[in-house]
Design an enzyme around this catalytic site. Structure first.
Site, PDB file in Angstrom:
ATOM      1  N   HIS A 134     -32.976  -7.372 -11.717  1.00  0.00           N
ATOM      2  CA  HIS A 134     -32.043  -7.021 -10.652  1.00  0.00           C
ATOM      3  C   HIS A 134     -31.072  -8.189 -10.484  1.00  0.00           C
ATOM      4  O   HIS A 134     -31.408  -9.345 -10.755  1.00  0.00           O
ATOM      5  CB  HIS A 134     -32.839  -6.796  -9.356  1.00  0.00           C
ATOM      6  CG  HIS A 134     -32.050  -6.251  -8.214  1.00  0.00           C
ATOM      7  ND1 HIS A 134     -31.207  -7.038  -7.457  1.00  0.00           N
ATOM      8  CD2 HIS A 134     -31.989  -5.002  -7.674  1.00  0.00           C
ATOM      9  CE1 HIS A 134     -30.669  -6.296  -6.503  1.00  0.00           C
ATOM     10  NE2 HIS A 134     -31.113  -5.054  -6.610  1.00  0.00           N
ATOM     11  N   ASP A 211     -40.149 -11.794  -8.930  1.00  0.00           N
ATOM     12  CA  ASP A 211     -39.553 -10.832  -8.011  1.00  0.00           C
ATOM     13  C   ASP A 211     -40.529  -9.665  -7.877  1.00  0.00           C
ATOM     14  O   ASP A 211     -40.691  -8.866  -8.795  1.00  0.00           O
ATOM     15  CB  ASP A 211     -38.210 -10.353  -8.577  1.00  0.00           C
ATOM     16  CG  ASP A 211     -37.570  -9.236  -7.755  1.00  0.00           C
ATOM     17  OD1 ASP A 211     -38.191  -8.754  -6.796  1.00  0.00           O
ATOM     18  OD2 ASP A 211     -36.438  -8.829  -8.098  1.00  0.00           O
ATOM     19  N   GLN A 214     -40.553  -4.426  -6.442  1.00  0.00           N
ATOM     20  CA  GLN A 214     -40.992  -3.102  -6.870  1.00  0.00           C
ATOM     21  C   GLN A 214     -42.489  -3.047  -7.155  1.00  0.00           C
ATOM     22  O   GLN A 214     -43.020  -1.972  -7.446  1.00  0.00           O
ATOM     23  CB  GLN A 214     -40.217  -2.677  -8.123  1.00  0.00           C
ATOM     24  CG  GLN A 214     -38.715  -2.614  -7.941  1.00  0.00           C
ATOM     25  CD  GLN A 214     -38.278  -1.512  -6.986  1.00  0.00           C
ATOM     26  OE1 GLN A 214     -39.006  -0.553  -6.735  1.00  0.00           O
ATOM     27  NE2 GLN A 214     -37.082  -1.649  -6.438  1.00  0.00           N
ATOM     28  N   LYS A 237     -38.808  -1.743   1.114  1.00  0.00           N
ATOM     29  CA  LYS A 237     -39.312  -0.947  -0.007  1.00  0.00           C
ATOM     30  C   LYS A 237     -40.814  -0.671   0.128  1.00  0.00           C
ATOM     31  O   LYS A 237     -41.365   0.091  -0.665  1.00  0.00           O
ATOM     32  CB  LYS A 237     -39.022  -1.663  -1.329  1.00  0.00           C
ATOM     33  CG  LYS A 237     -37.536  -1.860  -1.614  1.00  0.00           C
ATOM     34  CD  LYS A 237     -37.308  -2.532  -2.950  1.00  0.00           C
ATOM     35  CE  LYS A 237     -35.873  -2.973  -3.131  1.00  0.00           C
ATOM     36  NZ  LYS A 237     -34.907  -1.863  -3.162  1.00  0.00           N
ATOM     37  N   CYS A 375     -27.856  -2.268  -9.727  1.00  0.00           N
ATOM     38  CA  CYS A 375     -27.809  -3.740  -9.639  1.00  0.00           C
ATOM     39  C   CYS A 375     -28.471  -4.371 -10.859  1.00  0.00           C
ATOM     40  O   CYS A 375     -29.246  -5.326 -10.734  1.00  0.00           O
ATOM     41  CB  CYS A 375     -28.460  -4.236  -8.356  1.00  0.00           C
ATOM     42  SG  CYS A 375     -27.611  -3.700  -6.856  1.00  0.00           S
TER      43      CYS A 375
END
Length: 417
Positions: A134, A211, A214, A237, A375
């Site tokens: 991302h 990261d 997700q 999220k 993104c």
């Protein structure tokens, strides 16, 4: 629903009907059609308990945190700091004081970029990331590299959307001062082997940032078991309000990092000749935070812990397999990302159509999906496409919704051909 006649589904072991009753928005209609929400990688829907917690905070407990000794101030502070405790336990952080509350993953990564990386970067140094990231895990590194004379290197992926791990490890050369990667790709759903990479980074003395935006909504995360140095994730999220998230970092890094923002509540004492700062994590939390948002995020964590996470993950994997199979029935459809290990994110294009046109027409059928570059421009460039359509599922989605989605896709495809 009309498409189910040809696709009969067994009753799930995971009681998705009961779960769906907890999410008010899932009951609404769009364009006079029952909503089928398949944009969960963008933002998740919120259970009633989260919505009610935010409402109750403003109705009954609204005050600033860490600034007042009156009853409301104490209640707000307890709730806000209680959310930190819940999040720390949720990712198995060694200490609550290693968890910095942020507005989301983007702020968390920028904090590491400017407070950890920039002070030590020199010309000739490098930061390693991957082609599937991302922009939030690319642009901050480019910005600090430009200011320091360092470079950003991109580890390659293969056509299936899997990281070429051996190349990533080969690129962990002595000039690399920080390594980064997504735990789960927001476009491909690919699950990266974080433990293996963290182990190899540690052998080379290279800190690793992950990261987790997700990953946290779909799978248990244990930062101690992963072995990384930094782990960033986003609240909206994972069933929580927007404007919330966190950075977990090893205490030694937090102690060495200077504050990124200055202002109230991150200080120990301010004098005209200088300032001494609070201990981590508060030295990185200047100003009034999103108190109500974190109250809601704490309740989102409670919600995750109230359901059978193993069963919900198994249900998501069933949905992923079923949706992938159904999409293969669509003529001219190209899938992006077929990694052996992935979460329920499916990106695709249909030959002869534009993703935005498809998404617009699907919306008229009540189906919400995402179109665009997500993104992730470098990833789009790798595949040679400007954009994709993305259907991302959550544990509150159903097989019947997948059928409605595919039937709608078949319908709008014919309109555009």
């Amino acid at each position: 629903m009309s498409a189910t006649a040809a696709h009969v589904h067994p009753a799930p072991a995971f009681d998705v009907a009961r779960i769906r009753a907890d999410f008010p928005l899932l009951a609404r209609s769009v364009h006079d059609k029952p909503l089928v929400y398949l944009d969960n990688a963008n933002t998740s829907q919120k259970p009633a308990a989260v919505i009610e917690a935010v409402d109750a905070h403003y109705r009954m407990h609204n005050a600033n945190v860490s600034r007042a000794v009156h009853q409301l101030g104490e209640e707000a502070t307890l709730a806000y700091e209680g959310a930190r405790d819940k999040l720390a336990r949720f990712i198995n952080a060694p200490s609550r004081n290693e968890l910095v509350l942020t507005s989301g993953t983007t702020q968390a990564i920028n904090l590491v970029a400017y407070s950890f990386a920039l002070p030590q970067l020199e010309p000739g140094d490098a930061i390693l990331t991957t082609l599937m990231e991302h922009h939030a895990n690319i642009v901050p590194w480019q910005l600090v590299a430009q200011r320091s004379g360092a470079a950003v290197k991109f580890a390659p992926i293969d056509e299936r959307g899997e990281l070429i791990v051996e190349r990533y490890l080969e690129m962990l050369t002595p000039d690399v001062k920080l390594a980064c990667l997504a735990h789960v790709s927001n476009v491909l759903g690919t699950v990266n082997p974080v433990r293996e990479i963290a182990r190899e980074c540690a052998r080379r003395g290279i800190p690793l940032l992950v990261d987790g935006s997700q990953a946290v909504p779909h799978r248990p995360v244990d930062v101690q078991a992963l072995g990384c140095d930094f782990y960033a994730f986003t609240g909206h999220k994972m069933l929580g309000p927007t404007g919330t998230g966190a950075l977990w970092a090893r205490r030694a890094h937090l102690d060495a990092m200077p504050p990124f923002f200055g202002g109230g509540d991150m200080i120990r004492q301010v004098r005209v000749d200088g300032t001494t700062f609070a201990d981590p994590p508060h030295k990185f939390e200047a100003g009034t935070p999103n108190i109500a948002g974190f109250v809601g995020l704490g309740v989102a964590v409670d919600y995750y812990q109230s359901i059978d996470l193993a069963a919900s993950h198994a249900w998501e994997q069933e949905l992923l397999a079923y949706a992938t199979g159904r999409l293969r029935e669509v003529p001219g459809l190209r899938l992006f990302g077929e990694a052996a290990q992935k979460e329920p994110v499916i990106s695709f294009l249909i030959e002869g159509t534009q993703s935005t046109d498809l998404a617009t027409l699907l919306d008229l059928e009540g189906v919400a999906v995402r179109s665009g570059h997500h993104c992730a421009h470098p990833l789009m460039q790798y595949y040679g496409v400007p954009a994709t359509l993305r259907a991302s599922l959550a544990f509150y989605n159903t097989m019947e919704e997948v059928d409605v989605f595919v039937a709608a896709l078949q319908k709008v495809r014919k309109l555009l051909m």
